[in-house]
Write an enzyme that holds these catalytic residues in place. Structure first.
Site, PDB file in Angstrom:
ATOM      1  N   PHE A 146       0.875  -1.181   0.000  1.00  0.00           N
ATOM      2  CA  PHE A 146       0.000   0.000   0.000  1.00  0.00           C
ATOM      3  C   PHE A 146       0.908   1.226   0.000  1.00  0.00           C
ATOM      4  O   PHE A 146       1.739   1.377   0.905  1.00  0.00           O
ATOM      5  CB  PHE A 146      -0.850  -0.067   1.270  1.00  0.00           C
ATOM      6  CG  PHE A 146      -1.788   1.068   1.519  1.00  0.00           C
ATOM      7  CD1 PHE A 146      -2.999   1.143   0.841  1.00  0.00           C
ATOM      8  CD2 PHE A 146      -1.498   2.044   2.470  1.00  0.00           C
ATOM      9  CE1 PHE A 146      -3.904   2.176   1.105  1.00  0.00           C
ATOM     10  CE2 PHE A 146      -2.393   3.080   2.742  1.00  0.00           C
ATOM     11  CZ  PHE A 146      -3.594   3.135   2.061  1.00  0.00           C
ATOM     12  N   GLY A 365      15.483  -5.651  34.021  1.00  0.00           N
ATOM     13  CA  GLY A 365      16.655  -4.878  34.439  1.00  0.00           C
ATOM     14  C   GLY A 365      17.698  -4.870  33.339  1.00  0.00           C
ATOM     15  O   GLY A 365      17.373  -4.767  32.143  1.00  0.00           O
ATOM     16  N   GLY A 366      18.962  -5.025  33.714  1.00  0.00           N
ATOM     17  CA  GLY A 366      20.051  -5.001  32.730  1.00  0.00           C
ATOM     18  C   GLY A 366      19.856  -6.049  31.653  1.00  0.00           C
ATOM     19  O   GLY A 366      20.177  -5.815  30.472  1.00  0.00           O
ATOM     20  N   GLU A 389       0.324   3.787   9.875  1.00  0.00           N
ATOM     21  CA  GLU A 389      -1.135   3.760   9.651  1.00  0.00           C
ATOM     22  C   GLU A 389      -1.851   4.822  10.498  1.00  0.00           C
ATOM     23  O   GLU A 389      -2.970   4.622  10.971  1.00  0.00           O
ATOM     24  CB  GLU A 389      -1.692   2.339   9.841  1.00  0.00           C
ATOM     25  CG  GLU A 389      -1.045   1.391   8.820  1.00  0.00           C
ATOM     26  CD  GLU A 389      -1.855   0.195   8.431  1.00  0.00           C
ATOM     27  OE1 GLU A 389      -3.068   0.191   8.690  1.00  0.00           O
ATOM     28  OE2 GLU A 389      -1.272  -0.731   7.832  1.00  0.00           O
ATOM     29  N   GLY A 390      -1.168   5.960  10.633  1.00  0.00           N
ATOM     30  CA  GLY A 390      -1.715   7.080  11.404  1.00  0.00           C
ATOM     31  C   GLY A 390      -1.098   7.131  12.785  1.00  0.00           C
ATOM     32  O   GLY A 390      -1.267   6.195  13.572  1.00  0.00           O
TER      33      GLY A 390
HETATM   34  N1  CAA Z   1     -13.813   7.026   5.425  1.00  0.00           N
HETATM   35  C1  CAA Z   1     -14.371   7.668   4.357  1.00  0.00           C
HETATM   36  N2  CAA Z   1     -14.023   8.912   3.997  1.00  0.00           N
HETATM   37  C2  CAA Z   1     -13.091   9.528   4.744  1.00  0.00           C
HETATM   38  C3  CAA Z   1     -12.473   8.920   5.846  1.00  0.00           C
HETATM   39  C4  CAA Z   1     -12.877   7.616   6.186  1.00  0.00           C
HETATM   40  N3  CAA Z   1     -12.334   6.954   7.211  1.00  0.00           N
HETATM   41  N4  CAA Z   1     -11.578   9.789   6.386  1.00  0.00           N
HETATM   42  C5  CAA Z   1     -11.642  10.906   5.633  1.00  0.00           C
HETATM   43  N5  CAA Z   1     -12.546  10.731   4.655  1.00  0.00           N
HETATM   44  C6  CAA Z   1     -12.950  11.706   3.628  1.00  0.00           C
HETATM   45  C7  CAA Z   1     -13.601  12.920   4.268  1.00  0.00           C
HETATM   46  O1  CAA Z   1     -14.979  12.738   4.485  1.00  0.00           O
HETATM   47  C8  CAA Z   1     -13.324  13.970   3.214  1.00  0.00           C
HETATM   48  O2  CAA Z   1     -14.277  13.841   2.193  1.00  0.00           O
HETATM   49  P1  CAA Z   1     -15.015  15.132   1.546  1.00  0.00           P
HETATM   50  O3  CAA Z   1     -14.036  15.638   0.532  1.00  0.00           O
HETATM   51  O4  CAA Z   1     -16.252  14.596   0.946  1.00  0.00           O
HETATM   52  O5  CAA Z   1     -15.245  16.112   2.649  1.00  0.00           O
HETATM   53  C9  CAA Z   1     -11.982  13.576   2.641  1.00  0.00           C
HETATM   54  O6  CAA Z   1     -11.796  12.205   2.975  1.00  0.00           O
HETATM   55  C10 CAA Z   1     -10.838  14.347   3.253  1.00  0.00           C
HETATM   56  O7  CAA Z   1     -10.901  14.113   4.648  1.00  0.00           O
HETATM   57  P2  CAA Z   1     -10.499  15.228   5.685  1.00  0.00           P
HETATM   58  O8  CAA Z   1     -11.108  16.527   5.296  1.00  0.00           O
HETATM   59  O9  CAA Z   1     -10.766  14.711   7.049  1.00  0.00           O
HETATM   60  O10 CAA Z   1      -8.935  15.304   5.380  1.00  0.00           O
HETATM   61  P3  CAA Z   1      -7.773  15.931   6.221  1.00  0.00           P
HETATM   62  O11 CAA Z   1      -6.699  16.170   5.249  1.00  0.00           O
HETATM   63  O12 CAA Z   1      -8.264  17.040   7.094  1.00  0.00           O
HETATM   64  O13 CAA Z   1      -7.348  14.790   7.288  1.00  0.00           O
HETATM   65  C11 CAA Z   1      -6.549  12.660   8.037  1.00  0.00           C
HETATM   66  C12 CAA Z   1      -7.402  13.438   7.059  1.00  0.00           C
HETATM   67  C13 CAA Z   1      -7.470  11.939   8.992  1.00  0.00           C
HETATM   68  C14 CAA Z   1      -5.594  13.496   8.851  1.00  0.00           C
HETATM   69  C15 CAA Z   1      -5.815  11.703   7.110  1.00  0.00           C
HETATM   70  O14 CAA Z   1      -4.948  12.428   6.258  1.00  0.00           O
HETATM   71  C16 CAA Z   1      -5.032  10.648   7.827  1.00  0.00           C
HETATM   72  O15 CAA Z   1      -5.602   9.660   8.266  1.00  0.00           O
HETATM   73  N6  CAA Z   1      -3.703  10.845   7.938  1.00  0.00           N
HETATM   74  C17 CAA Z   1      -2.829   9.783   8.371  1.00  0.00           C
HETATM   75  C18 CAA Z   1      -2.320   9.048   7.162  1.00  0.00           C
HETATM   76  C19 CAA Z   1      -2.023   7.629   7.444  1.00  0.00           C
HETATM   77  O16 CAA Z   1      -2.664   6.956   8.232  1.00  0.00           O
HETATM   78  N7  CAA Z   1      -1.030   7.139   6.749  1.00  0.00           N
HETATM   79  C20 CAA Z   1      -0.646   5.778   6.858  1.00  0.00           C
HETATM   80  C21 CAA Z   1       0.033   5.335   5.626  1.00  0.00           C
HETATM   81  S1  CAA Z   1       0.115   3.591   5.409  1.00  0.00           S
HETATM   82  C22 CAA Z   1       1.420   3.083   6.359  1.00  0.00           C
HETATM   83  O17 CAA Z   1       1.529   3.429   7.473  1.00  0.00           O
HETATM   84  C23 CAA Z   1       2.476   2.211   5.795  1.00  0.00           C
HETATM   85  C24 CAA Z   1       2.270   0.795   5.910  1.00  0.00           C
HETATM   86  O18 CAA Z   1       2.442   0.118   4.924  1.00  0.00           O
HETATM   87  C25 CAA Z   1       1.982   0.134   7.215  1.00  0.00           C
END
Ligand code: CAA
Length: 407
Positions: A146, A365-366, A389-390
Site C-alpha cells: 500500500f 533490568g540489565g 497507519e496514522g
Molecule cells: N472514510 C471515508 N471517507 C473519509 C475517511 C474515512 N475513514 N476519512 C476521511 N474521509 C474523507 C472525508 O470525508 C473527506 O471527504 P469530503 O471531501 O467529501 O469532505 C476527505 O476524505 C478528506 O478528509 P479530511 O477533510 O478529514 O482530510 P484531512 O486532510 O483534514 O485529514 C486525516 C485526514 C485523517 C488526517 C488523514 O490524512 C489521515 O488519516 N492521515 C494519516 C495518514 C495515514 O494513516 N497514513 C498511513 C500510511 S500507510 C502506512 O503506514 C504504511 C504501511 O504500509 C503500514
C-alpha cells in the site's frame, strides 16, 4: 524463555509461568480456536527459531509468504469464491495476534496484505481486477503493498504530489512513495496519485488509486530503510519514473482514491491494533516467566509488589486493548460506522504495546537491555505501532472529530 547463548551465566526463566496469561475475555468459537492454534503452531515452528537472526540481519524471509498463503493467512478476509478463507474480522485478528506474539515483522506483512490492498480490490475493484489480482493474492502467490505516504506527505496524506496523467489508454505516473511495507517483494502495489492537474487542484477529491505491478516500465524500488524495529519487514521507497499503468488498473473512480484509502485504513488500523496486542502479550509472557525465575534479596521477584503492580497493569491494559479491538471489529462486520472505534483501538493498543514492552525491559533490568533476551526487540518493535497507519496524534484527531460528527 531461554537466552541465546554466551559464556556469562544468565538468570533462567521459570518453565511454567502463570495460568492466566491467555485470559482474554473473548468467547471463541470452535473455528476461532482452531485458527488460533494453527497460527500459534505455525509461528512457533516456522518463525520463532529464526527470529533473532532475521532481526539482527534485517532479513525478510520470502518463503514465509508462500507458507502463510498455503495456510490461508493471506486471504483471511477474501471470500471463498476468490480462493480466500472468508472468515470474519475477529477471527482474522485472532490469527494476526498469534503471529505478532512471535514476530511483529511477519505480522505487519500479514496485516497490510489482508487489510489494505486486498480489501481495496475486493471493495472497489472491477470483476476483472478481482479475477486477475485478488485470486492470486488470496493464495499468497502475489504479496500486496500500500503506497500512500510520500517524503512530504505523511500525516497530511492528502498533500501527496505523485502525478498521474492519462495518455490514451495508459496512466503515466511520476513521483516517489515512502514507507512502503513489503514494497520490495510485492507483486501488487496499491498506489495513490493525483489525477487532478496542477492548475486545477481538488485536494482529497483529486486522487486516484492505481494497481501497480513491479513488471511495469518505470517501476523502481528505492532506498530500503534501516529501522529501529520490525527489522525483518522490508520498508522501502518506490519511485515511479514515467511508470505506465494500463487504464484497466485504475481502481474505481479517478477522483475517489483518497477516500478508498481512508476507508481501507479503518481495516488497517484494526490489524495494527492486533499486532500491538500481540507484541504487548509477548512482553507480558516474557516478563511473567522471568519474574518467576529471577530471585533477588533471597526472593523470586514476582513476590515483590513493585513487580506485581507492573505485571497487573500490563495484563489489564492488554485485556482492555483486545476487548476494544474486538468490539470495533464486530461493529465493522455489522456494517456500522467504525471510524472512531478503529482509531480508539489502534491508539489504545499501540500505547499499550509501548507501555508493556517498557515495563518488561524494566522487570528484566540489565538483562532487558541486551539481546540475550527477547524484550529489547519487543520494545523496538512496539514503537512503530504508535507511528504507522496514522500516528497516535492523528488517531486522537479522528476520535475528537467524530465526537462532533453528525452521522
Ligand atoms: N472514510 C471515508 N471517507 C473519509 C475517511 C474515512 N475513514 N476519512 C476521511 N474521509 C474523507 C472525508 O470525508 C473527506 O471527504 P469530503 O471531501 O467529501 O469532505 C476527505 O476524505 C478528506 O478528509 P479530511 O477533510 O478529514 O482530510 P484531512 O486532510 O483534514 O485529514 C486525516 C485526514 C485523517 C488526517 C488523514 O490524512 C489521515 O488519516 N492521515 C494519516 C495518514 C495515514 O494513516 N497514513 C498511513 C500510511 S500507510 C502506512 O503506514 C504504511 C504501511 O504500509 C503500514
Amino acid at each position: 524463555m531461554s537466552p541465546r547463548g554466551g559464556w556469562v551465566a544468565r538468570p533462567a526463566a521459570a518453565s511454567t509461568p502463570t495460568r492466566k496469561l491467555a485470559s482474554d475475555l473473548l468467547d471463541l468459537s470452535e473455528e476461532q480456536r482452531e485458527i488460533r492454534n494453527l497460527a500459534r503452531e505455525f509461528a512457533q515452528r516456522e518463525i520463532a527459531p529464526f527470529i533473532s537472526e532475521w532481526d539482527e540481519n534485517a532479513h525478510f524471509e520470502p518463503s514465509l509468504v508462500r507458507k502463510m498463503g498455503e495456510l490461508g493467512f493471506l486471504g483471511m478476509l477474501i471470500p471463498e469464491e476468490y480462493d480466500g478463507l472468508g472468515v470474519d474480522t475477529p477471527t482474522y485478528l485472532i490469527a494476526l495476534e498469534e503471529i505478532a506474539v512471535v514476530d511483529a515483522s511477519a505480522a505487519v506483512m500479514m496485516s497490510v496484505h489482508n487489510s489494505l490492498p486486498t480489501q481495496m480490490i475486493l471493495r472497489f475493484g472491477s470483476d476483472e481486477q478481482r479475477e486477475r489480482f485478488l485470486r492470486p493474492m488470496a493464495r499468497g502467490e502475489l504479496l500486496g503493498a500500500f503506497a500512500l505516504s510520500e517524503p512530504e506527505a505523511g500525516s497530511d496524506a492528502a498533500a501527496l504530489v505523485t502525478q498521474a496523467v492519462l495518455d490514451g489508454d495508459t496512466w503515466v505516473l511520476n513521483g516517489t512513495k515512502s514507507w512502503v511495507t513489503s514494497g520490495s517483494h510485492a507483486g501488487v502495489v496499491l498506489a495513490m496519485a493525483r489525477t487532478d492537474l496542477p492548475e486545477d487542484r481538488k485536494g482529497a477529491r483529486g486522487i486516484g488509486t492505481f494497481i501497480v505491478t513491479p513488471d511495469l516500465p518505470g517501476f523502481h524500488v528505492g532506498k530500503k530503510e534501516d529501522k529501529l524495529g520490525l527489522r525483518s519487514s522490508p520498508t522501502v521507497q518506490l519511485t515511479f519514473d514515467g511508470l505506465r499503468v494500463p487504464a484497466a488498473n485504475l481502481l474505481g473512480e479517478p477522483s475517489e482514491g483518497f477516500i478508498y484509502a481512508m476507508q481501507s485504513l479503518e481495516n488497517g488500523r484494526l490489524g495494527i491494533a492486533a499486532q500491538a496486542v500481540g507484541i504487548a502479550r509477548a512482553a507480558l509472557e516474557a516478563a511473567t516467566a522471568y519474574a518467576a525465575g529471577r530471585s533477588q534479596f533471597g526472593t523470586p521477584i514476582k513476590d515483590f509488589q513493585a513487580i506485581q503492580f507492573k505485571l497487573a497493569d500490563m495484563a489489564t491494559r492488554i485485556a482492555a486493548s483486545r476487548t476494544l479491538l474486538h468490539a470495533a471489529a464486530r461493529a465493522k462486520d455489522r456494517g456500522e460506522n467504525v471510524k472512531q472505534a478503529t482509531s480508539m483501538a489502534k491508539l489504545f493498543a499501540s500505547e499499550t504495546a509501548m507501555f508493556a514492552t517498557n515495563q518488561a525491559v524494566q522487570i528484566f533490568g540489565g538483562y532487558g537491555y541486551v539481546k540475550d533476551y527477547p524484550v529489547e526487540r519487543l520494545f523496538r518493535d512496539a514503537k512503530v505501532t504508535e507511528i504507522y497507519e496514522g500516528t497516535s496524534e492523528i488517531q486522537r484527531i479522528v476520535i475528537a472529530r467524530e465526537l462532533y460528527a453528525s452521522d
